[in-house]
Scaffold this motif. Sequence first.
Motif, PDB file in Angstrom:
ATOM      1  N   LEU A 100       0.768  -1.246  -0.119  1.00 39.75           N
ATOM      2  CA  LEU A 100      -0.075   0.134   0.141  1.00 39.75           C
ATOM      3  C   LEU A 100       0.849   1.297   0.133  1.00 39.75           C
ATOM      4  CD1 LEU A 100      -2.650  -1.185   2.667  1.00 39.75           C
ATOM      5  CD2 LEU A 100      -2.933  -0.985   0.113  1.00 39.75           C
ATOM      6  N   PRO A 101       0.413   2.518  -0.596  1.00 42.83           N
ATOM      7  CA  PRO A 101       1.313   3.701  -0.586  1.00 42.83           C
ATOM      8  C   PRO A 101       1.189   4.192   0.621  1.00 42.83           C
ATOM      9  CG  PRO A 101      -0.984   3.893  -1.703  1.00 42.83           C
ATOM     10  CD  PRO A 101      -0.950   2.288  -1.396  1.00 42.83           C
ATOM     11  N   ASN A 102       2.086   4.993   1.103  1.00 39.73           N
ATOM     12  CA  ASN A 102       2.083   5.470   2.401  1.00 39.73           C
ATOM     13  C   ASN A 102       1.588   6.859   2.240  1.00 39.73           C
ATOM     14  OD1 ASN A 102       2.990   6.541   4.914  1.00 39.73           O
ATOM     15  ND2 ASN A 102       5.220   7.088   4.205  1.00 39.73           N
ATOM     16  N   LEU A 103       0.137   6.965   2.556  1.00 37.55           N
ATOM     17  CA  LEU A 103      -0.728   7.943   2.420  1.00 37.55           C
ATOM     18  C   LEU A 103      -0.621   8.908   3.704  1.00 37.55           C
ATOM     19  CD1 LEU A 103      -3.727   6.629   0.654  1.00 37.55           C
ATOM     20  CD2 LEU A 103      -1.908   7.936  -0.441  1.00 37.55           C
ATOM     21  N   ARG A 104      -0.691  10.281   3.641  1.00 33.81           N
ATOM     22  CA  ARG A 104      -0.923  10.899   4.522  1.00 33.81           C
ATOM     23  C   ARG A 104      -1.864  11.921   4.452  1.00 33.81           C
ATOM     24  NH1 ARG A 104       1.282   8.110   7.784  1.00 33.81           N
ATOM     25  NH2 ARG A 104       3.525   7.911   7.481  1.00 33.81           N
ATOM     26  N   SER A 105      -2.797  12.478   5.396  1.00 34.37           N
ATOM     27  CA  SER A 105      -4.015  13.350   5.278  1.00 34.37           C
ATOM     28  C   SER A 105      -3.507  14.900   5.440  1.00 34.37           C
ATOM     29  CB  SER A 105      -5.117  12.890   6.150  1.00 34.37           C
ATOM     30  OG  SER A 105      -6.071  13.760   5.981  1.00 34.37           O
ATOM     31  N   VAL A 106      -3.473  15.629   4.395  1.00 38.24           N
ATOM     32  CA  VAL A 106      -2.911  16.972   4.665  1.00 38.24           C
ATOM     33  C   VAL A 106      -4.185  17.816   4.280  1.00 38.24           C
ATOM     34  CG1 VAL A 106      -0.715  16.261   4.414  1.00 38.24           C
ATOM     35  CG2 VAL A 106      -2.043  17.001   2.189  1.00 38.24           C
ATOM     36  N   LYS A 107      -4.049  19.374   4.761  1.00 33.07           N
ATOM     37  CA  LYS A 107      -4.683  20.412   4.240  1.00 33.07           C
ATOM     38  C   LYS A 107      -4.210  21.123   3.222  1.00 33.07           C
ATOM     39  CE  LYS A 107      -7.306  20.890   8.672  1.00 33.07           C
ATOM     40  NZ  LYS A 107      -7.394  22.003   9.792  1.00 33.07           N
ATOM     41  N   ASP A 117      -9.260  30.044  -3.782  1.00 30.85           N
ATOM     42  CA  ASP A 117     -10.034  30.830  -3.603  1.00 30.85           C
ATOM     43  C   ASP A 117     -10.208  30.920  -1.984  1.00 30.85           C
ATOM     44  OD1 ASP A 117     -11.320  28.280  -2.941  1.00 30.85           O
ATOM     45  OD2 ASP A 117     -12.933  28.491  -3.583  1.00 30.85           O
ATOM     46  N   GLY A 118      -9.047  30.456  -1.275  1.00 28.62           N
ATOM     47  CA  GLY A 118      -8.922  30.693   0.026  1.00 28.62           C
ATOM     48  C   GLY A 118      -9.348  29.616   0.858  1.00 28.62           C
ATOM     49  N   THR A 119     -10.406  28.875   0.500  1.00 32.52           N
ATOM     50  CA  THR A 119     -10.753  27.631   1.221  1.00 32.52           C
ATOM     51  C   THR A 119      -9.763  26.533   1.452  1.00 32.52           C
ATOM     52  OG1 THR A 119     -11.661  26.364  -0.669  1.00 32.52           O
ATOM     53  CG2 THR A 119     -13.117  27.983   0.629  1.00 32.52           C
ATOM     54  N   THR A 120      -9.864  25.845   2.504  1.00 35.75           N
ATOM     55  CA  THR A 120      -8.764  24.528   2.677  1.00 35.75           C
ATOM     56  C   THR A 120      -9.746  23.205   2.378  1.00 35.75           C
ATOM     57  OG1 THR A 120      -9.448  24.591   4.893  1.00 35.75           O
ATOM     58  CG2 THR A 120      -7.511  25.763   4.351  1.00 35.75           C
ATOM     59  N   LYS A 121      -9.083  22.360   1.922  1.00 41.07           N
ATOM     60  CA  LYS A 121      -9.469  20.977   1.804  1.00 41.07           C
ATOM     61  C   LYS A 121      -8.768  19.858   2.177  1.00 41.07           C
ATOM     62  CE  LYS A 121     -11.554  18.408  -2.096  1.00 41.07           C
ATOM     63  NZ  LYS A 121     -11.643  18.286  -3.615  1.00 41.07           N
ATOM     64  N   ARG A 122      -9.156  18.882   2.804  1.00 41.06           N
ATOM     65  CA  ARG A 122      -8.402  17.925   3.276  1.00 41.06           C
ATOM     66  C   ARG A 122      -8.086  16.656   2.235  1.00 41.06           C
ATOM     67  NH1 ARG A 122      -6.662  16.527   8.435  1.00 41.06           N
ATOM     68  NH2 ARG A 122      -7.822  18.242   9.247  1.00 41.06           N
ATOM     69  N   VAL A 123      -6.981  16.387   1.746  1.00 40.27           N
ATOM     70  CA  VAL A 123      -6.781  15.225   0.687  1.00 40.27           C
ATOM     71  C   VAL A 123      -5.637  14.386   1.390  1.00 40.27           C
ATOM     72  CG1 VAL A 123      -7.228  16.646  -1.076  1.00 40.27           C
ATOM     73  CG2 VAL A 123      -4.903  16.813  -0.246  1.00 40.27           C
ATOM     74  N   ARG A 124      -5.875  13.161   0.727  1.00 40.50           N
ATOM     75  CA  ARG A 124      -4.807  12.034   0.961  1.00 40.50           C
ATOM     76  C   ARG A 124      -3.898  12.224  -0.004  1.00 40.50           C
ATOM     77  NH1 ARG A 124      -8.243   6.712   2.639  1.00 40.50           N
ATOM     78  NH2 ARG A 124      -6.234   6.091   3.137  1.00 40.50           N
ATOM     79  N   VAL A 125      -2.421  12.296   0.557  1.00 44.98           N
ATOM     80  CA  VAL A 125      -1.449  12.539  -0.545  1.00 44.98           C
ATOM     81  C   VAL A 125      -0.376  11.661   0.125  1.00 44.98           C
ATOM     82  CG1 VAL A 125       0.270  14.156  -1.396  1.00 44.98           C
ATOM     83  CG2 VAL A 125      -1.993  14.909  -0.764  1.00 44.98           C
TER      84      VAL A 125
END
Length: 69
Positions: free
Chosen positions: A30-37, A42-50
Amino acid sequence: MSRRCSVSGKGPLVGNNVSHANNKTKRRQLPNLRSVKITMEDGTTKRVRVAASTLRTMKKKAAQAAAAN
């Protein structure tokens, strides 16, 4: 939720566990995924898995861009 990097698209790899007796059983790497903001344009933040390797590359590119300015 799939185990896939949202930036690079890295996903699980398939291979074999090989014992000392040369028995082969299937396994997943499995890839070593980290959840980051991430801050969007447009200035909003989004949480993604990278993937950690992608995150390291993104930080390196940001440092190079900051040094160039």
